[in-house]
Design a protein around this motif. Structure first.
Motif, PDB file in Angstrom:
ATOM      1  N   MET A   1       5.304  14.154  76.993  1.00 57.83           N
ATOM      2  CA  MET A   1       3.872  13.983  76.874  1.00 57.83           C
ATOM      3  C   MET A   1       3.542  12.506  77.107  1.00 57.83           C
ATOM      4  N   ASP A   2       2.735  12.288  78.091  1.00 59.19           N
ATOM      5  CA  ASP A   2       2.317  10.937  78.440  1.00 59.19           C
ATOM      6  C   ASP A   2       0.914  10.703  77.877  1.00 59.19           C
ATOM      7  N   LYS A   3       0.846   9.938  76.791  1.00 54.71           N
ATOM      8  CA  LYS A   3      -0.435   9.720  76.116  1.00 54.71           C
ATOM      9  C   LYS A   3      -1.392   8.843  76.913  1.00 54.71           C
ATOM     10  N   SER A   4      -0.917   8.281  78.010  1.00 55.68           N
ATOM     11  CA  SER A   4      -1.808   7.453  78.820  1.00 55.68           C
ATOM     12  C   SER A   4      -2.647   8.295  79.787  1.00 55.68           C
ATOM     13  N   GLN A   5      -2.357   9.582  79.892  1.00 54.06           N
ATOM     14  CA  GLN A   5      -3.158  10.463  80.753  1.00 54.06           C
ATOM     15  C   GLN A   5      -4.574  10.553  80.202  1.00 54.06           C
ATOM     16  N   SER A   6      -5.509  10.811  81.090  1.00 54.93           N
ATOM     17  CA  SER A   6      -6.916  10.837  80.687  1.00 54.93           C
ATOM     18  C   SER A   6      -7.207  11.951  79.685  1.00 54.93           C
ATOM     19  N   TYR A   7      -6.454  13.056  79.747  1.00 54.25           N
ATOM     20  CA  TYR A   7      -6.676  14.157  78.798  1.00 54.25           C
ATOM     21  C   TYR A   7      -6.511  13.686  77.357  1.00 54.25           C
ATOM     22  N   TYR A   8      -5.487  12.873  77.121  1.00 49.71           N
ATOM     23  CA  TYR A   8      -5.187  12.425  75.766  1.00 49.71           C
ATOM     24  C   TYR A   8      -6.090  11.290  75.295  1.00 49.71           C
ATOM     25  N   GLN A   9      -7.021  10.853  76.129  1.00 53.15           N
ATOM     26  CA  GLN A   9      -7.974   9.823  75.732  1.00 53.15           C
ATOM     27  C   GLN A   9      -9.228  10.425  75.107  1.00 53.15           C
ATOM     28  N   ASN A  10      -9.395  11.730  75.206  1.00 54.74           N
ATOM     29  CA  ASN A  10     -10.539  12.427  74.627  1.00 54.74           C
ATOM     30  C   ASN A  10     -10.477  12.340  73.105  1.00 54.74           C
ATOM     31  N   PHE A  11     -11.637  12.122  72.480  1.00 46.85           N
ATOM     32  CA  PHE A  11     -11.701  11.943  71.024  1.00 46.85           C
ATOM     33  C   PHE A  11     -11.183  13.164  70.277  1.00 46.85           C
ATOM     34  N   LEU A  12     -11.619  14.360  70.674  1.00 46.49           N
ATOM     35  CA  LEU A  12     -11.203  15.594  70.002  1.00 46.49           C
ATOM     36  C   LEU A  12      -9.704  15.823  70.169  1.00 46.49           C
ATOM     37  N   VAL A  13      -9.182  15.539  71.327  1.00 46.55           N
ATOM     38  CA  VAL A  13      -7.753  15.705  71.586  1.00 46.55           C
ATOM     39  C   VAL A  13      -6.945  14.740  70.719  1.00 46.55           C
ATOM     40  N   LYS A  14      -7.414  13.519  70.577  1.00 46.44           N
ATOM     41  CA  LYS A  14      -6.722  12.540  69.733  1.00 46.44           C
ATOM     42  C   LYS A  14      -6.649  13.012  68.287  1.00 46.44           C
ATOM     43  N   ILE A  15      -7.761  13.550  67.784  1.00 50.13           N
ATOM     44  CA  ILE A  15      -7.794  14.029  66.395  1.00 50.13           C
ATOM     45  C   ILE A  15      -6.849  15.209  66.217  1.00 50.13           C
ATOM     46  N   CYS A  16      -6.905  16.170  67.137  1.00 53.10           N
ATOM     47  CA  CYS A  16      -6.043  17.347  67.036  1.00 53.10           C
ATOM     48  C   CYS A  16      -4.575  16.963  67.150  1.00 53.10           C
ATOM     49  N   LEU A  17      -4.258  16.061  68.058  1.00 56.03           N
ATOM     50  CA  LEU A  17      -2.878  15.617  68.228  1.00 56.03           C
ATOM     51  C   LEU A  17      -2.373  14.917  66.977  1.00 56.03           C
ATOM     52  N   LYS A  18      -3.199  14.051  66.421  1.00 55.87           N
ATOM     53  CA  LYS A  18      -2.801  13.350  65.202  1.00 55.87           C
ATOM     54  C   LYS A  18      -2.561  14.342  64.062  1.00 55.87           C
ATOM     55  N   LEU A  19      -3.395  15.370  63.981  1.00 53.57           N
ATOM     56  CA  LEU A  19      -3.256  16.370  62.925  1.00 53.57           C
ATOM     57  C   LEU A  19      -1.991  17.198  63.097  1.00 53.57           C
ATOM     58  N   VAL A  20      -1.744  17.709  64.298  1.00 49.62           N
ATOM     59  CA  VAL A  20      -0.590  18.595  64.482  1.00 49.62           C
ATOM     60  C   VAL A  20       0.737  17.839  64.458  1.00 49.62           C
ATOM     61  N   MET A  21       0.722  16.543  64.674  1.00 46.66           N
ATOM     62  CA  MET A  21       1.944  15.752  64.602  1.00 46.66           C
ATOM     63  C   MET A  21       2.249  15.275  63.182  1.00 46.66           C
ATOM     64  N   ASN A  22       1.343  15.517  62.254  1.00 47.77           N
ATOM     65  CA  ASN A  22       1.527  15.127  60.862  1.00 47.77           C
ATOM     66  C   ASN A  22       2.562  16.047  60.206  1.00 47.77           C
ATOM     67  N   PRO A  23       3.561  15.496  59.527  1.00 41.95           N
ATOM     68  CA  PRO A  23       4.572  16.342  58.876  1.00 41.95           C
ATOM     69  C   PRO A  23       3.982  17.244  57.791  1.00 41.95           C
ATOM     70  N   TYR A  24       2.906  16.818  57.153  1.00 45.84           N
ATOM     71  CA  TYR A  24       2.282  17.660  56.129  1.00 45.84           C
ATOM     72  C   TYR A  24       1.651  18.912  56.737  1.00 45.84           C
ATOM     73  N   PHE A  25       1.194  18.810  57.975  1.00 45.39           N
ATOM     74  CA  PHE A  25       0.646  19.972  58.670  1.00 45.39           C
ATOM     75  C   PHE A  25       1.744  21.016  58.862  1.00 45.39           C
ATOM     76  N   ASP A  26       2.918  20.574  59.300  1.00 47.13           N
ATOM     77  CA  ASP A  26       4.043  21.497  59.470  1.00 47.13           C
ATOM     78  C   ASP A  26       4.460  22.115  58.143  1.00 47.13           C
ATOM     79  N   CYS A  27       4.491  21.312  57.087  1.00 43.30           N
ATOM     80  CA  CYS A  27       4.846  21.839  55.762  1.00 43.30           C
ATOM     81  C   CYS A  27       3.824  22.874  55.292  1.00 43.30           C
ATOM     82  N   PHE A  28       2.544  22.598  55.529  1.00 44.43           N
ATOM     83  CA  PHE A  28       1.499  23.539  55.145  1.00 44.43           C
ATOM     84  C   PHE A  28       1.652  24.856  55.901  1.00 44.43           C
ATOM     85  N   ILE A  29       1.890  24.792  57.211  1.00 48.17           N
ATOM     86  CA  ILE A  29       2.046  26.004  58.012  1.00 48.17           C
ATOM     87  C   ILE A  29       3.285  26.771  57.571  1.00 48.17           C
TER      88      ILE A  29
END
Length: 79
Positions: A1-29
């Motif tokens: 995953m190349d975070k420099s791509q324009s897709y990953y610069q979107n505000f909503l994508v940044k928030i979702c990515l930060k959330l799903v990469m959080n270890p607590y999210f995985d523990c909750f799931i």
């Protein structure tokens, strides 16, 4: 995953990515999966009263919503 791509610069994508990469999210799931498995096993034996079966059915709907939200967040965040 190349975070420099324009897709990953979107505000909503940044928030979702930060959330799903959080270890607590995985523990909750993982916790939700375990609880869901227990609830799925409970309706088999012994025979339960109707109010318990309704509660388990309601819980199944809640689990479905949680897993749907998880999929959507991962699809948006991970691309």
């Amino acid at each position: 995953m190349d975070k420099s791509q324009s897709y990953y610069q979107n505000f909503l994508v940044k928030i979702c990515l930060k959330l799903v990469m959080n270890p607590y999210f995985d523990c909750f799931i993982l916790l939700v999966i375990i609880i869901n498995t227990i609830c799925q096993a409970m309706d088999q034996y012994p025979d339960l009263e109707n109010n318990w079966l309704e509660l388990l059915q309601w819980g199944n709907h809640v689990f479905t919503v949680i897993f749907t939200i998880e999929v959507l967040l991962k699809m948006i965040g991970l691309g």
